[in-house]
Design a protein around this motif. Structure first.
Motif, PDB file in Angstrom:
ATOM      1  N   GLY A   1       0.800  -1.213   0.000  1.00  0.00           N
ATOM      2  CA  GLY A   1       0.000   0.000   0.000  1.00  0.00           C
ATOM      3  C   GLY A   1       0.836   1.268   0.000  1.00  0.00           C
ATOM      4  N   PHE A   2       2.143   1.146   0.176  1.00  0.00           N
ATOM      5  CA  PHE A   2       3.010   2.326   0.202  1.00  0.00           C
ATOM      6  C   PHE A   2       3.989   2.324  -0.959  1.00  0.00           C
ATOM      7  N   GLY A   3       4.787   1.258  -1.076  1.00  0.00           N
ATOM      8  CA  GLY A   3       5.728   1.193  -2.177  1.00  0.00           C
ATOM      9  C   GLY A   3       6.887   0.260  -1.898  1.00  0.00           C
ATOM     10  N   VAL A   4       7.895   0.329  -2.760  1.00  0.00           N
ATOM     11  CA  VAL A   4       9.045  -0.565  -2.686  1.00  0.00           C
ATOM     12  C   VAL A   4      10.327   0.252  -2.606  1.00  0.00           C
TER      13      VAL A   4
ATOM     14  N   PHE B   1      13.063   4.421  -4.738  1.00  0.00           N
ATOM     15  CA  PHE B   1      11.727   4.173  -4.185  1.00  0.00           C
ATOM     16  C   PHE B   1      10.729   4.185  -5.326  1.00  0.00           C
ATOM     17  N   ARG B   2       9.895   3.149  -5.394  1.00  0.00           N
ATOM     18  CA  ARG B   2       8.795   3.100  -6.349  1.00  0.00           C
ATOM     19  C   ARG B   2       7.496   3.157  -5.550  1.00  0.00           C
ATOM     20  N   PRO B   3       6.721   4.213  -5.712  1.00  0.00           N
ATOM     21  CA  PRO B   3       5.470   4.298  -4.939  1.00  0.00           C
ATOM     22  C   PRO B   3       4.467   3.247  -5.389  1.00  0.00           C
ATOM     23  N   GLY B   4       3.643   2.805  -4.441  1.00  0.00           N
ATOM     24  CA  GLY B   4       2.582   1.855  -4.732  1.00  0.00           C
ATOM     25  C   GLY B   4       1.390   2.562  -5.344  1.00  0.00           C
ATOM     26  N   GLN B   5       0.427   1.799  -5.809  1.00  0.00           N
ATOM     27  CA  GLN B   5      -0.747   2.369  -6.479  1.00  0.00           C
ATOM     28  C   GLN B   5      -1.557   3.265  -5.549  1.00  0.00           C
ATOM     29  N   THR B   6      -1.639   2.920  -4.273  1.00  0.00           N
ATOM     30  CA  THR B   6      -2.381   3.739  -3.313  1.00  0.00           C
ATOM     31  C   THR B   6      -1.777   5.129  -3.205  1.00  0.00           C
ATOM     32  N   VAL B   7      -0.461   5.209  -3.123  1.00  0.00           N
ATOM     33  CA  VAL B   7       0.223   6.500  -3.031  1.00  0.00           C
ATOM     34  C   VAL B   7       0.046   7.282  -4.330  1.00  0.00           C
ATOM     35  N   LYS B   8       0.164   6.611  -5.466  1.00  0.00           N
ATOM     36  CA  LYS B   8      -0.020   7.271  -6.759  1.00  0.00           C
ATOM     37  C   LYS B   8      -1.417   7.873  -6.879  1.00  0.00           C
ATOM     38  N   ASP B   9      -2.431   7.112  -6.441  1.00  0.00           N
ATOM     39  CA  ASP B   9      -3.809   7.595  -6.516  1.00  0.00           C
ATOM     40  C   ASP B   9      -4.023   8.822  -5.623  1.00  0.00           C
ATOM     41  N   LYS B  10      -3.436   8.813  -4.419  1.00  0.00           N
ATOM     42  CA  LYS B  10      -3.575   9.952  -3.514  1.00  0.00           C
ATOM     43  C   LYS B  10      -2.920  11.192  -4.095  1.00  0.00           C
ATOM     44  N   LEU B  11      -1.752  11.020  -4.712  1.00  0.00           N
ATOM     45  CA  LEU B  11      -1.059  12.165  -5.309  1.00  0.00           C
ATOM     46  C   LEU B  11      -1.787  12.689  -6.540  1.00  0.00           C
ATOM     47  N   LYS B  12      -2.433  11.796  -7.271  1.00  0.00           N
ATOM     48  CA  LYS B  12      -3.160  12.195  -8.470  1.00  0.00           C
ATOM     49  C   LYS B  12      -4.370  13.066  -8.118  1.00  0.00           C
TER      50      LYS B  12
END
Length: 92
Positions: free
Chosen positions: A46-49, A79-90
């Motif tokens: 939920g956060f990233g790698v 760091f590669r953000p996860g989809q949850t983080v990408k969606d929040k930033l979008k």
């Protein structure tokens, strides 16, 4: 956000003391650092790698003297953000 602000916010949310929260946060950062040093990746769902990447050697040029030199390969953290983080930033 600074380390002090992050510690205060975590302590408030968890109901812990700031000293205990700071110790847990430092331990987590230490574990991540040790794993990256050993070229292991850390996946926080939920956060990233977090991962260590090898940058290849390359030729660089000094802009003043125009002298070319070889930059050796090195390992860098990434760091590669996860989809949850990408969606929040979008949605900002």
């Amino acid at each position: 956000m600074t380390h002090k602000e992050l510690t205060a916010e975590l302590a408030k949310r968890l109901g812990w003391t700031q000293a205990r929260t700071s110790l847990v946060l430092e331990s987590a950062v230490s574990i991540i650092g040790e794993n990256l040093a050993n070229s292991n990746s850390i996946n926080i769902q939920g956060f990233g790698v977090f991962e260590a990447r090898l940058r290849q050697e390359r030729v660089s040029v000094n802009p003043v003297s125009k002298q070319r030199f070889l930059v050796p390969p090195k390992i860098t953290p990434a760091f590669r953000p996860g989809q949850t983080v990408k969606d929040k930033l979008k949605n900002l």
